[in-house]
Design a protein around this motif. Structure first.
Motif, PDB file in Angstrom:
ATOM      1  N   ASN A  62       0.822  -1.208   0.000  1.00 21.82           N
ATOM      2  CA  ASN A  62       0.000   0.000   0.000  1.00 21.82           C
ATOM      3  C   ASN A  62       0.863   1.268   0.000  1.00 21.82           C
ATOM      4  O   ASN A  62       0.525   2.247  -0.659  1.00 21.82           O
ATOM      5  CB  ASN A  62      -0.951  -0.005   1.193  1.00 21.82           C
ATOM      6  N   GLN A  63       1.958   1.249   0.741  1.00 22.23           N
ATOM      7  CA  GLN A  63       2.854   2.404   0.768  1.00 22.23           C
ATOM      8  C   GLN A  63       3.419   2.670  -0.627  1.00 22.23           C
ATOM      9  O   GLN A  63       3.392   3.796  -1.121  1.00 22.23           O
ATOM     10  CB  GLN A  63       4.001   2.180   1.771  1.00 22.23           C
ATOM     11  N   GLU A  64       3.912   1.609  -1.250  1.00 25.35           N
ATOM     12  CA  GLU A  64       4.512   1.754  -2.590  1.00 25.35           C
ATOM     13  C   GLU A  64       3.461   2.179  -3.614  1.00 25.35           C
ATOM     14  O   GLU A  64       3.720   3.039  -4.466  1.00 25.35           O
ATOM     15  CB  GLU A  64       5.156   0.414  -2.982  1.00 25.35           C
ATOM     16  N   LEU A  65       2.254   1.648  -3.538  1.00 27.59           N
ATOM     17  CA  LEU A  65       1.185   2.020  -4.459  1.00 27.59           C
ATOM     18  C   LEU A  65       0.815   3.495  -4.283  1.00 27.59           C
ATOM     19  O   LEU A  65       0.642   4.223  -5.270  1.00 27.59           O
ATOM     20  CB  LEU A  65      -0.046   1.135  -4.233  1.00 27.59           C
ATOM     21  N   SER A  66       0.716   3.950  -3.054  1.00 22.95           N
ATOM     22  CA  SER A  66       0.366   5.355  -2.808  1.00 22.95           C
ATOM     23  C   SER A  66       1.451   6.299  -3.347  1.00 22.95           C
ATOM     24  O   SER A  66       1.146   7.369  -3.866  1.00 22.95           O
ATOM     25  CB  SER A  66       0.105   5.605  -1.315  1.00 22.95           C
ATOM     26  N   GLU A  67       2.717   5.894  -3.224  1.00 22.15           N
ATOM     27  CA  GLU A  67       3.819   6.712  -3.765  1.00 22.15           C
ATOM     28  C   GLU A  67       3.731   6.796  -5.289  1.00 22.15           C
ATOM     29  O   GLU A  67       3.895   7.882  -5.874  1.00 22.15           O
ATOM     30  CB  GLU A  67       5.165   6.109  -3.346  1.00 22.15           C
ATOM     31  N   ARG A  68       3.476   5.655  -5.942  1.00 21.34           N
ATOM     32  CA  ARG A  68       3.378   5.645  -7.407  1.00 21.34           C
ATOM     33  C   ARG A  68       2.186   6.463  -7.889  1.00 21.34           C
ATOM     34  O   ARG A  68       2.272   7.169  -8.898  1.00 21.34           O
ATOM     35  CB  ARG A  68       3.304   4.203  -7.923  1.00 21.34           C
ATOM     36  N   ARG A  69       1.081   6.355  -7.202  1.00 24.91           N
ATOM     37  CA  ARG A  69      -0.103   7.125  -7.606  1.00 24.91           C
ATOM     38  C   ARG A  69       0.131   8.633  -7.441  1.00 24.91           C
ATOM     39  O   ARG A  69      -0.239   9.418  -8.317  1.00 24.91           O
ATOM     40  CB  ARG A  69      -1.334   6.674  -6.824  1.00 24.91           C
ATOM     41  N   ALA A  70       0.726   9.031  -6.347  1.00 25.34           N
ATOM     42  CA  ALA A  70       1.025  10.457  -6.148  1.00 25.34           C
ATOM     43  C   ALA A  70       1.984  10.950  -7.236  1.00 25.34           C
ATOM     44  O   ALA A  70       1.816  12.050  -7.782  1.00 25.34           O
ATOM     45  CB  ALA A  70       1.605  10.688  -4.754  1.00 25.34           C
ATOM     46  N   ALA A  71       2.985  10.138  -7.558  1.00 28.17           N
ATOM     47  CA  ALA A  71       3.939  10.515  -8.615  1.00 28.17           C
ATOM     48  C   ALA A  71       3.257  10.606  -9.977  1.00 28.17           C
ATOM     49  O   ALA A  71       3.584  11.476 -10.794  1.00 28.17           O
ATOM     50  CB  ALA A  71       5.094   9.519  -8.661  1.00 28.17           C
ATOM     51  N   ALA A  72       2.275   9.722 -10.237  1.00 31.58           N
ATOM     52  CA  ALA A  72       1.544   9.767 -11.510  1.00 31.58           C
ATOM     53  C   ALA A  72       0.729  11.057 -11.617  1.00 31.58           C
ATOM     54  O   ALA A  72       0.669  11.682 -12.690  1.00 31.58           O
ATOM     55  CB  ALA A  72       0.632   8.546 -11.641  1.00 31.58           C
ATOM     56  N   VAL A  73       0.124  11.488 -10.527  1.00 31.23           N
ATOM     57  CA  VAL A  73      -0.626  12.744 -10.531  1.00 31.23           C
ATOM     58  C   VAL A  73       0.333  13.915 -10.718  1.00 31.23           C
ATOM     59  O   VAL A  73       0.051  14.851 -11.475  1.00 31.23           O
ATOM     60  CB  VAL A  73      -1.462  12.886  -9.243  1.00 31.23           C
ATOM     61  N   GLU A  74       1.473  13.871 -10.050  1.00 29.03           N
ATOM     62  CA  GLU A  74       2.477  14.924 -10.224  1.00 29.03           C
ATOM     63  C   GLU A  74       2.874  15.035 -11.695  1.00 29.03           C
ATOM     64  O   GLU A  74       2.900  16.139 -12.263  1.00 29.03           O
ATOM     65  CB  GLU A  74       3.718  14.630  -9.372  1.00 29.03           C
ATOM     66  N   ALA A  75       3.166  13.921 -12.337  1.00 30.98           N
ATOM     67  CA  ALA A  75       3.562  13.932 -13.755  1.00 30.98           C
ATOM     68  C   ALA A  75       2.435  14.478 -14.633  1.00 30.98           C
ATOM     69  O   ALA A  75       2.674  15.267 -15.557  1.00 30.98           O
ATOM     70  CB  ALA A  75       3.959  12.529 -14.205  1.00 30.98           C
ATOM     71  N   ALA A  76       1.201  14.081 -14.345  1.00 36.57           N
ATOM     72  CA  ALA A  76       0.056  14.550 -15.142  1.00 36.57           C
ATOM     73  C   ALA A  76      -0.116  16.064 -15.022  1.00 36.57           C
ATOM     74  O   ALA A  76      -0.411  16.743 -16.013  1.00 36.57           O
ATOM     75  CB  ALA A  76      -1.215  13.833 -14.702  1.00 36.57           C
ATOM     76  N   LEU A  77       0.089  16.613 -13.828  1.00 34.02           N
ATOM     77  CA  LEU A  77      -0.043  18.066 -13.654  1.00 34.02           C
ATOM     78  C   LEU A  77       1.128  18.809 -14.277  1.00 34.02           C
ATOM     79  O   LEU A  77       0.950  19.883 -14.866  1.00 34.02           O
ATOM     80  CB  LEU A  77      -0.199  18.408 -12.174  1.00 34.02           C
ATOM     81  N   ARG A  78       2.320  18.261 -14.174  1.00 31.55           N
ATOM     82  CA  ARG A  78       3.476  18.886 -14.842  1.00 31.55           C
ATOM     83  C   ARG A  78       3.253  18.917 -16.359  1.00 31.55           C
ATOM     84  O   ARG A  78       3.567  19.905 -17.017  1.00 31.55           O
ATOM     85  CB  ARG A  78       4.758  18.144 -14.519  1.00 31.55           C
ATOM     86  N   ASP A  79       2.709  17.829 -16.896  1.00 27.59           N
ATOM     87  CA  ASP A  79       2.413  17.781 -18.335  1.00 27.59           C
ATOM     88  C   ASP A  79       1.412  18.861 -18.731  1.00 27.59           C
ATOM     89  O   ASP A  79       1.377  19.280 -19.884  1.00 27.59           O
ATOM     90  CB  ASP A  79       1.855  16.416 -18.741  1.00 27.59           C
ATOM     91  N   ARG A  80       0.610  19.320 -17.800  1.00 28.26           N
ATOM     92  CA  ARG A  80      -0.387  20.357 -18.067  1.00 28.26           C
ATOM     93  C   ARG A  80       0.168  21.753 -17.811  1.00 28.26           C
ATOM     94  O   ARG A  80      -0.570  22.735 -17.856  1.00 28.26           O
ATOM     95  CB  ARG A  80      -1.644  20.096 -17.236  1.00 28.26           C
ATOM     96  N   GLY A  81       1.454  21.850 -17.516  1.00 28.59           N
ATOM     97  CA  GLY A  81       2.131  23.146 -17.455  1.00 28.59           C
ATOM     98  C   GLY A  81       1.968  23.962 -16.195  1.00 28.59           C
ATOM     99  O   GLY A  81       2.088  25.185 -16.240  1.00 28.59           O
ATOM    100  N   ILE A  82       1.724  23.329 -15.059  1.00 35.28           N
ATOM    101  CA  ILE A  82       1.615  24.131 -13.837  1.00 35.28           C
ATOM    102  C   ILE A  82       2.974  24.735 -13.508  1.00 35.28           C
ATOM    103  O   ILE A  82       4.021  24.183 -13.840  1.00 35.28           O
ATOM    104  CB  ILE A  82       1.046  23.323 -12.653  1.00 35.28           C
ATOM    105  N   SER A  83       2.953  25.892 -12.861  1.00 34.21           N
ATOM    106  CA  SER A  83       4.191  26.618 -12.606  1.00 34.21           C
ATOM    107  C   SER A  83       4.746  26.423 -11.194  1.00 34.21           C
ATOM    108  O   SER A  83       5.861  26.837 -10.906  1.00 34.21           O
ATOM    109  CB  SER A  83       3.965  28.116 -12.848  1.00 34.21           C
ATOM    110  N   GLN A  84       3.982  25.814 -10.326  1.00 38.89           N
ATOM    111  CA  GLN A  84       4.420  25.644  -8.940  1.00 38.89           C
ATOM    112  C   GLN A  84       5.520  24.593  -8.837  1.00 38.89           C
ATOM    113  O   GLN A  84       5.641  23.711  -9.676  1.00 38.89           O
ATOM    114  CB  GLN A  84       3.242  25.200  -8.056  1.00 38.89           C
ATOM    115  N   THR A  85       6.297  24.709  -7.772  1.00 35.33           N
ATOM    116  CA  THR A  85       7.205  23.642  -7.393  1.00 35.33           C
ATOM    117  C   THR A  85       6.322  22.510  -6.877  1.00 35.33           C
ATOM    118  O   THR A  85       5.399  22.751  -6.093  1.00 35.33           O
ATOM    119  CB  THR A  85       8.158  24.117  -6.277  1.00 35.33           C
TER     120      THR A  85
END
Length: 174
Positions: free
Chosen positions: A115-138
């Motif tokens: 569950n820990q590893e799955l939650s990390e991968r899911r959070a990283a997938a959302v991070e990548a999806a938002l970066r792909d959409r051009g957000i400017s925040q760190t």
């Protein structure tokens, strides 16, 4: 005639003659044409409105829906595309926000490590999806696994509430 009279007459004739030799008075000049009106600069665009399903509340970016993943996977399902677009739009509207923390959560079904590893991968997938959409925040992401439940009961409804992605935001230092 006397010389005085002749002098006066002669002076008058000279004055009349000189007046006749002057160039004619110029008619008053026409006023300069008024300058063409300069178009006002385009008005500042009104700030874009946040999507109705995403809002900033204190230090959280709150979403009214859930980001959906394939079962036991970090694959974001297509039905979450619009929600991710809305999250990116809201973040891009709020340039005062400097940092976004994405936290993935799971329910308590299955082994803790998985569950820990799955939650990390899911959070990283959302991070990548938002970066792909051009957000400017760190942006950073982390997984909390099943350690930070939103609901403590052992029911299907509670497990559903615990499977979520949470967003914390920080404002830029002023």
């Amino acid at each position: 005639m006397s010389k005085t009279f002749e002098g006066v007459v002669l002076g008058a004739l000279i004055a009349v003659g000189l007046a006749a030799c002057k160039p004619p008075a110029q008619p008053p000049a026409e006023p300069a044409p008024a300058p063409e009106p300069v178009a006002d600069a385009a008005p500042e665009p009104a700030p874009a409105e946040d999507p109705s399903d995403v809002r900033i509340e204190g230090d959280h970016l709150v979403i009214d829906q859930k980001i959906h993943f394939a079962h036991d996977s970090d694959e974001i399902l297509d039905d979450s595309t619009e929600l991710l677009d809305h999250i990116a739009q809201a973040l891009n509207n709020h340039t005062e926000l400097s940092t976004l923390h994405i936290i993935g959560h799971t329910d308590s079904n299955g082994p803790d490590g998985h569950n820990q590893e799955l939650s990390e991968r899911r959070a990283a997938a959302v991070e990548a999806a938002l970066r792909d959409r051009g957000i400017s925040q760190t942006v950073d992401s982390r997984g909390a696994g099943e350690k930070e439940p939103a609901c403590g009961e052992d029911t299907d409804e509670c497990h559903e509430k615990n499977r979520r992605v949470e967003f914390l935001v920080e404002k830029a230092a002023q």
